[in-house]
Motif scaffolding. Structure first.
Motif, PDB file in Angstrom:
ATOM      1  N   SER A  69       0.806  -1.227   0.000  1.00  0.00           N
ATOM      2  CA  SER A  69       0.000   0.000   0.000  1.00  0.00           C
ATOM      3  C   SER A  69       0.836   1.271   0.000  1.00  0.00           C
ATOM      4  N   ARG A  70       2.034   1.204   0.613  1.00  0.00           N
ATOM      5  CA  ARG A  70       2.872   2.404   0.723  1.00  0.00           C
ATOM      6  C   ARG A  70       4.336   2.060   0.448  1.00  0.00           C
ATOM      7  N   PRO A  71       4.648   1.642  -0.783  1.00  0.00           N
ATOM      8  CA  PRO A  71       6.031   1.220  -1.067  1.00  0.00           C
ATOM      9  C   PRO A  71       7.045   2.335  -0.887  1.00  0.00           C
ATOM     10  N   GLY A  72       6.671   3.568  -1.137  1.00  0.00           N
ATOM     11  CA  GLY A  72       7.602   4.682  -1.000  1.00  0.00           C
ATOM     12  C   GLY A  72       7.787   5.143   0.430  1.00  0.00           C
ATOM     13  N   GLN A  73       6.941   4.656   1.342  1.00  0.00           N
ATOM     14  CA  GLN A  73       7.032   5.064   2.741  1.00  0.00           C
ATOM     15  C   GLN A  73       7.492   3.935   3.653  1.00  0.00           C
TER      16      GLN A  73
END
Length: 319
Positions: free
Chosen positions: A129-133
């Motif tokens: 859901s939040r690969p960059g975070q």
């Protein structure tokens, strides 16, 4: 099956320099029609494989091979293959003749002991859901640790290009990144993490191999719903111009060594998994590994996809 050539990253220079490594040569006497002796010189393809080359040569001697000159057999592996792909194939000009896969080091995904991720399912949901975070860490970019996270992200269906990964030159710095919150999870070879996991500072979420690792309380990625079977493998290669007769003899030597009880014992002692595969079967497997490695590097945005995708040799087979 016709003779095939594969380009394995970083082996060109290593094969040229291999003869200068002391104490790693092996030979075996074989009785031919003329009573000639077939000799091999086993060497590591760089500092990363110094231990592997030494162990392989030692088991070869124990199996009846002796020290001497002869056709070179260089021990190298996945790191060199990935480095060559990152180099756009410039160091892969018919650098090596594949002989045999030898062993591999299982990787593990770890988190701090107080991580919000209770298990791999929690981690996977966050990465999806939040690969960059979901900040990740491990060895230098493009190393097997980085490749593993790329494969995991792809297996989960995450946007791989958004993966936020920081590479560190030492395991100590990776641990510091986890402890300080600069990374939410990390990957590395099980052997490098066992002690710190045992101390309770770090928890293991999953291992990369198809089977569980003894004495480590962690499921496999396959058990966790990610179709990834991955090890940081090492293999034996000959020079690019290795004659067919020498290749066949070297493949036979690799088979004998990797089938021996001494090799199994040496792998257990080193924390490796024995994964022998030789000759044509190894070449076919290597072709698929080249494609997989190139694909994950492309997905991670580390390979320039705007350039020509015409094979320079590393993308498969050249008859």
């Amino acid at each position: 099956m016709r003779r095939r050539r594969f380009l394995v990253g970083g082996l060109g220079a290593a094969l040229c320099a291999a003869g200068g490594v002391a104490g790693c040569g092996t030979q075996r006497a074989t009785q031919g029609a003329a009573g000639l002796r077939t000799r091999f010189s086993i060497n590591p393809g760089g500092r990363r494989w110094a231990r592997a080359g030494s162990v392989f040569a030692g088991v070869a001697r124990a199996a009846g091979f002796g020290t001497g000159e002869g056709p070179r057999v260089t021990v190298s592996g996945l790191h060199a293959l990935a480095a060559a792909e990152l180099n756009q194939g410039q160091s892969l000009l018919d650098a090596a003749t594949p002989l045999a896969r030898l062993a591999g080091e299982v990787e593990v995904v770890v988190v701090p002991h107080n991580s919000r991720f209770r298990d791999f399912g929690d981690f996977g949901a966050a990465l999806l859901s939040r690969p960059g975070q979901t900040l990740l860490a491990g060895g230098p970019q493009g190393d097997p640790d980085h490749l593993l996270f790329g494969l995991i992200a792809k297996g989960l269906g995450a946007d791989t290009r958004q993966v936020d990964y920081t590479g560190y030159p030492s395991r100590h710095e990776v641990v510091a990144a986890l402890s300080s919150g600069k990374a939410a999870a990390a990957a590395g070879r099980v052997a490098e993490w066992r002690t710190i996991i045992g101390r309770g500072r770090i928890r293991a979420l999953a291992v990369s191999s198809a089977e569980r690792v003894p004495d480590l309380d962690a499921p496999t990625l396959l058990e966790s719903g990610v179709r990834v079977d991955f090890v940081d493998w090492m293999a034996a290669f000959g020079p690019h111009d290795m004659p067919d007769e020498s290749r066949e003899s070297a493949v036979g030597m690799c088979d004998e060594v990797t089938r021996s009880p001494g090799w199994e014992a040496a792998c257990r002692d080193a924390g490796w998994v024995s994964i022998p595969l030789s000759g044509d079967d190894f070449e076919l497997w290597l072709a698929s590994e080249v494609r997989r490695t190139r694909g994950v590097l492309r997905d991670l945005g580390m390979v320039d996809t705007t350039k020509s995708t015409i094979c320079r040799g590393g993308c498969g087979i050249r008859h």
